[in-house]
Design an enzyme around this catalytic site. Structure first.
Site, PDB file in Angstrom:
ATOM      1  N   LYS A   1       4.088  11.620  36.311  1.00  0.00           N
ATOM      2  CA  LYS A   1       5.534  11.517  36.471  1.00  0.00           C
ATOM      3  C   LYS A   1       5.797  10.760  37.766  1.00  0.00           C
ATOM      4  O   LYS A   1       5.118  11.000  38.773  1.00  0.00           O
ATOM      5  CB  LYS A   1       6.132  12.928  36.526  1.00  0.00           C
ATOM      6  CG  LYS A   1       7.660  12.977  36.524  1.00  0.00           C
ATOM      7  CD  LYS A   1       8.163  14.420  36.503  1.00  0.00           C
ATOM      8  CE  LYS A   1       9.669  14.492  36.352  1.00  0.00           C
ATOM      9  NZ  LYS A   1      10.156  15.887  36.268  1.00  0.00           N
TER      10      LYS A   1
ATOM     11  N   SER B   1      13.336  16.732  32.453  1.00  0.00           N
ATOM     12  CA  SER B   1      13.324  15.430  33.108  1.00  0.00           C
ATOM     13  C   SER B   1      11.988  14.695  32.982  1.00  0.00           C
ATOM     14  O   SER B   1      11.933  13.490  33.179  1.00  0.00           O
ATOM     15  CB  SER B   1      13.638  15.598  34.597  1.00  0.00           C
ATOM     16  OG  SER B   1      12.594  16.321  35.239  1.00  0.00           O
TER      17      SER B   1
ATOM     18  N   SER C   1      11.831  21.279  32.928  1.00  0.00           N
ATOM     19  CA  SER C   1      11.559  19.844  32.823  1.00  0.00           C
ATOM     20  C   SER C   1      10.171  19.469  32.321  1.00  0.00           C
ATOM     21  O   SER C   1       9.907  18.295  32.072  1.00  0.00           O
ATOM     22  CB  SER C   1      11.789  19.169  34.181  1.00  0.00           C
ATOM     23  OG  SER C   1      13.168  18.960  34.371  1.00  0.00           O
TER      24      SER C   1
END
Lengths: 94, 491, 493
Positions: free
Chosen positions: C76, C151, C175
């Site tokens: 990420k 996310s 997330s």
């Protein structure tokens, strides 16, 4: 409580600038969010100790040992404006 | 002494109310929450690591030594040490505050209520309440004259541990405030928690000043004068601010709560032009840090290792070393001087003479050449030896003073007192045979004065002493000269 | 060439010499190139093939760094990786080159893993759809018109599309788990403090926790073992080591099944508040429940009465923490700076307003309001009191049961642009936020399909119970095949 939302003041505190067009929707969104949040008031929390951290540890301390030295400019390649290893901003007068 | 007796005629019917917030830089090797060095004077931003710069993803870790030093301070001012304290974020934007918040302690400071006993210029002692002391991180420095049109930011200082010591608004004059600041300065140096270097900003003071009608119990509106970094400026800034406030009020105006800066060049305070947005700092517990807990064990260990504090030291000087209260106070006020005194007294084998020399000849020489006691050209060992040689009669007190000046002006600090005494033939002549010969010669050479003495003019005795000392270049033992002269002249 | 899609299979192939690291990386890069429309990556590591070649050379010379030697992993774009651009999905950090490496990524590097690239995400991890990225939204590999969740949407889509066998994510209120559910992959959010937060861009410090997404629970275990562990640079890092995880990273890959064997019969709680809603998610739990029961575990109802208040409490706490965590983006030392600001105030306001997207500004304003003078107690303190009640609910439940089984999300992946009201979007997190507030480990695994879209089940354990979650998930996956379904089999021409 949501009557008291003063978006201009919040923007001053948070150093944000909203265009005229954004301001109304931002205020409406914030009002709706706070309406959702106001449901918290329905739960009686008298005498409940606030929980700041999921694991209630105490602080772990570090020994007073200096780390590696820093080269001139080592962290400055991301800086928007520097001179002689100093970060620059528009002149501030005290 | 009542408040009225302390009244300052300059302020007429007005009474100043003053509280100080003193920021004490703790003398740790690394920063409050990062491992960067705290040394002063490095090239710009070479002591600001990723944590100090507030780069994305960095986290604070508390420096144990800073905590210990805060606890030491708490114990020294008899305060309650809060064994559980909490770091909060104080939110505001400023270019020298990298994260946009300062990690500080708001609701739960590490040191609670305490007190500091201050000796005022007249010798009177007053106890000033300490509201609290809390740990926080210092900001960086904004430099306004390095680059035209820009403010330049050096973050080397950012993250240096600070102990903010907040006094009660119990100070009633600028000189009291200065005395409080001095006492605090002396205390933190005794504790070894701060280097006390005011010129480098190691201690900085904000003064909260208001005035009210004498006898009133209501506090007036106050102003905060920021970043005062010398004893003299504390006094000047507060006096200026008191006078300004009285003038405003007497002209029918009112005092605005504001932050002001003291300008030492103009000797005035002025309102800061950069307005802080509001007092809404949105304090809340820093979620990156868990509560700070000082265990009973740690607290006991710190208490057991406390150095001797100024009050105890003063008492010891008076009771054990025979100093006067006044001399003890003067010496203790400056830890460096006290250290010099201790070493001198040890070398001299006694305190009284050491104190006299230090407060007399040494202080005069230091003042004359504008140097600090650390820079003294006569070492404590040398001075101690010198005192010892006077005490054991090797040299006279008068020669001692000459020898002190010789040591001071002789750049070679390795010179020993005994070596100089021998090399310069300063050894006192106590041998009565030698003195008798000289006395005989002088009596023979001055029949007129002998006549006068015998005729009852006792004053002439001094003339003979002077002649003998002159003839021996001051080295004759004064007592021996006295005794021999009196015997011979009366004989 | 076709490459294995799990971490375990890739490592076995590398270890056997059936595949070189260069070949593996090349294959993944090719696949990434052909699936660019998914918009999974914000940046690729342009030194990857050199690093893979060096890994192959080291292996040939008989030296491997560790268990993950030569394995390319996606991260990420919230984790710092020195020398690589780290944007956090924001214009604010569009050109930010990380000057240091996050602890979690350093651990992977120490185990021999390579950085494939940095995955797309909602800006500053704020969002549930990955539509809040400055670098454009991400398509769900199961249906490109739908969101991958957020996310960590890029990471979930990356694994689902087979662009990497595993990807890191972060989870503040769901997330990792919600996008894992939307994309039909497995994901674990460990106990708060298990994975170091150092070098992970902060959103809400008391909630943020790094974790990993992969196709199988066994892969999750292997990667978590290598990623986690005490870090003195993170004051909230757990100091006591998890000996099972520590041991796991020293084992030969072939013995993983053995290490993941679940001997005990567990009591699994079904929190009624998560099923009352009658949501799509809740209705789809019967099959996985059956798998669990068939393995001999006992299932019983439990109650977590304060569940309904978790979303408001979460948005206050996360907003408050975020509002100050994001103050450092001021255009002074790094990050976006507005042009020609004549004074400091203008510089601050314009840089931040240009650099942050709408949702980030919204959360900053929410948090600023909640912390303001006069509201602190009504909002922030109140939310923390509710946090205690929610945490206590779990404690009571875990007195009776070993783990909890819930749906991960109320719905399957929704269409891009379908949810525009922020308050509606926030409800996406209704099943994931409570465990976040309590700092509990939670794992999402595929548990079925609805109209061709994956559904996720969530296992929540008490603090430090990662082992139970991973072993139970592994057992479930050993007796089911939802996790084997493939979103995009071949590469479209």
């Amino acid at each position: 409580m949501t009557d008291s939302i003063d978006i201009a003041h919040l923007c001053t505190l948070a150093k944000l600038e909203l265009a005229e067009s954004e301001r109304d929707s931002a205020e409406a969104d914030l009002r709706n969010i706070m309406l959702m949040v106001d449901a918290m008031g329905d739960v009686n929390t008298t005498g409940v100790e606030p929980l700041a951290h999921p694991l209630e540890f105490v602080a772990r301390l570090r020994d007073d040992t200096p780390g590696p030295t820093i080269e001139a400019g080592q962290f400055q390649h991301n800086a928007p404006e520097t001179a002689e290893q100093l970060y620059l901003v528009p002149r501030v007068v005290d | 002494m009542s408040a009225n007796e302390r009244a300052d005629p300059r302020w007429g019917d007005w009474e100043p109310v003053i509280g100080l917030e003193v920021h004490v830089q703790l003398s740790t090797r690394s920063k409050m929450f990062s491992t960067s060095s705290t040394a002063f004077g490095a090239a710009p931003n070479t002591q600001a690591n990723a944590v100090d710069l507030g780069l994305p993803g960095v986290l604070p870790v508390i420096n144990r030594e800073a905590v210990r030093k805060a606890v030491q301070f708490g114990l020294a001012v008899g305060a309650e040490v809060n064994q559980r304290s909490v770091f909060d974020r104080k939110n505001y934007f400023y270019p020298d505050l990298p994260k946009g918040y300062q990690i500080s302690q708001f609701k739960h400071p590490i040191v609670g209520r305490g007190a500091l006993t201050v000796t005022l210029p007249g010798g009177e002692q007053r106890t000033i309440g300490i509201t609290r002391a809390h740990l926080e991180e210092d900001a960086g420095k904004s430099i306004h004259d390095a680059v035209p049109g820009r403010t330049a930011i050096d973050l080397n200082r950012a993250g240096t541990p600070l102990l903010e010591v907040v006094s009660e608004p119990e100070l009633r004059s600028a000189s009291e405030a200065a005395a409080y600041f001095r006492t605090l300065h002396s205390l933190v140096r005794y504790l070894g928690i701060c280097d006390g270097n005011l010129a480098e900003g190691s201690m900085r003071c904000d003064a909260n000043v208001s005035v009210r009608r004498r006898g009133s119990n209501v506090l007036g509106q106050r102003t905060e004068t920021k970043n005062i970094n010398s004893f003299r400026f504390v006094e000047q800034a507060i006096d200026f601010e008191i006078a300004r406030q009285i003038a405003v009020l007497e002209a029918g105006g009112s005092i605005v709560q504001e932050t002001r800066l003291y300008d030492p060049d103009a000797n005035e305070t002025r309102a800061m032009r950069t307005k802080e947005d509001s007092d809404d700092y949105r304090y809340f517990p820093d979620p990156d840090l868990q509560p700070l807990v000082v265990s009973d064990q740690e607290l006991e260990a710190i208490a057991a290792a406390m150095p001797e504090l100024p009050t105890a030291r003063r008492m010891r000087y008076v009771e054990q070393l025979g100093l006067t209260e006044y001399d003890a106070e003067l010496i203790v006020a400056d830890p460096d001087l006290a250290e010099y005194f201790e070493a001198t007294a040890a070398a001299a084998g006694g305190g009284k003479a050491a104190a006299n020399w230090i407060l007399g000849d040494l202080t005069a020489a230091l003042n004359r050449d504008e140097c600090t006691v650390r820079e003294s050209r006569v070492s404590s060992d040398q001075l101690g030896q010198l005192i010892q040689r006077i005490n054991d009669g090797t040299i006279s007190g008068k020669i001692g003073k000459t020898l002190f000046e010789t040591l001071w002006n002789d750049a070679d600090t390795r010179a020993t007192v005994d070596g100089l005494i021998d090399a310069r033939g300063l050894r006192q002549v106590s041998d009565s045979g030698a003195i008798e010969t000289i006395v005989d010669d002088i009596i023979a050479a001055n029949p007129k004065q002998v006549e006068q003495f015998k005729g009852g003019k006792d004053k002439v005795f001094g003339f003979f002493v002077g002649q003998v000392m002159k003839a021996t270049q001051g080295k004759a033992n004064p007592k021996a000269v006295n005794d021999i002269l009196r015997a011979k002249l009366s004989g | 060439m076709a490459v294995p899609t799990t971490v375990r299979a890739q490592l076995e192939a590398l270890n056997r010499g059936a595949l070189s690291s260069v070949e593996l990386c090349q294959a993944l890069l090719e696949r990434t190139g052909s699936l660019e429309h998914l918009n999974v990556f914000i940046s690729l590591n342009d030194r990857l093939l050199d690093q893979a070649a060096a890994a192959d050379e080291a292996r040939a010379g008989g030296s491997t760094l560790g268990q993950l030697h030569g394995l390319p992993l996606a991260h990420k774009d919230i984790f710092m990786s020195e020398g690589l651009r780290t944007t956090c999905g924001s214009r604010m950090l569009q050109d930010f080159i990380a000057p240091y490496t996050a602890t979690a990524l350093q651990r992977f590097a120490d185990a021999g893993a390579l950085v494939l690239g940095k995955c797309n995400m909602d800006e500053f991890a704020m969002g549930s759809s990955n539509e809040n990225s400055f670098f454009g939204s991400v398509a769900n590999p199961w249906d490109a018109d739908r969101v991958p969740g957020g996310s960590s949407g890029g990471s979930a889509a990356c694994v689902a599309a087979g662009l990497a066998a595993a990807a890191t994510g972060t989870d503040t209120g769901g997330s990792i788990r919600q996008p894992a559910a939307f994309c039909g992959v497995s994901g674990i959010k460990p106990t708060y403090g298990r994975v170091s937060r150092y070098g992970m861009v902060a959103f809400a410090s008391s909630l943020d926790q790094g974790g990993v997404m992969a196709r199988t629970a066994a892969d999750l275990a292997l990667l978590l073992a290598n990623m986690q562990g005490f870090d003195p640079q993170d004051s909230t890092s757990i100091e006591t080591p998890d000996l099972w995880l520590e041991n796991l990273k020293t084992l030969p890959i072939e013995t993983l099944d053995e290490a993941l064997t679940l001997d005990a019969k567990l009591t699994v709680g079904l929190p009624q508040e998560y099923f009352d809603s009658g949501s799509i998610g809740a209705r789809a739990m019967d099959d996985i429940r059956t798998v669990i029961e068939v393995q001999g575990h006992r299932v019983q109802d439990v109650s977590l009465p304060n569940t309904g208040i978790a979303i408001p409490a979460y948005y206050v706490i996360a907003g408050a923490e975020a509002s100050t965590n994001l103050s450092r983006y001021d255009g002074v030392r790094f990050g976006h700076r507005a042009n020609d600001a004549k004074d400091l105030e203008t510089l601050y306001r314009r840089s931040r307003s240009e650099g942050f997207g709408t949702e980030v500004k919204r959360r900053i304003l929410t948090g600023t309001y909640a912390l303001s003078v006069g509201y602190y107690e009504a909002y922030y303190l109140k939310a923390q009191q509710l946090r205690r009640l929610i945490s206590d609910d779990f404690k009571r439940a875990f007195a009776d049961v070993d783990v909890l089984l819930t749906p991960t999300t109320p719905t399957t992946a929704f269409e891009r642009g379908a949810v525009s009201n922020p308050v509606t979007m926030y409800q996406q997190d209704v099943f994931t936020v409570p465990a976040s507030l309590a700092g509990l480990p939670a794992l999402s695994l595929p548990c079925g399909f609805k109209d061709g879209l994956p559904l996720g089940a969530q296992l929540i354990g008490p603090h430090y119970a990662e082992r139970s979650l991973l072993c139970l998930a592994h057992q479930i996956q050993s007796h089911s095949d939802w996790h084997e379904a493939v979103a995009i089999a071949g590469v479209p021409a």
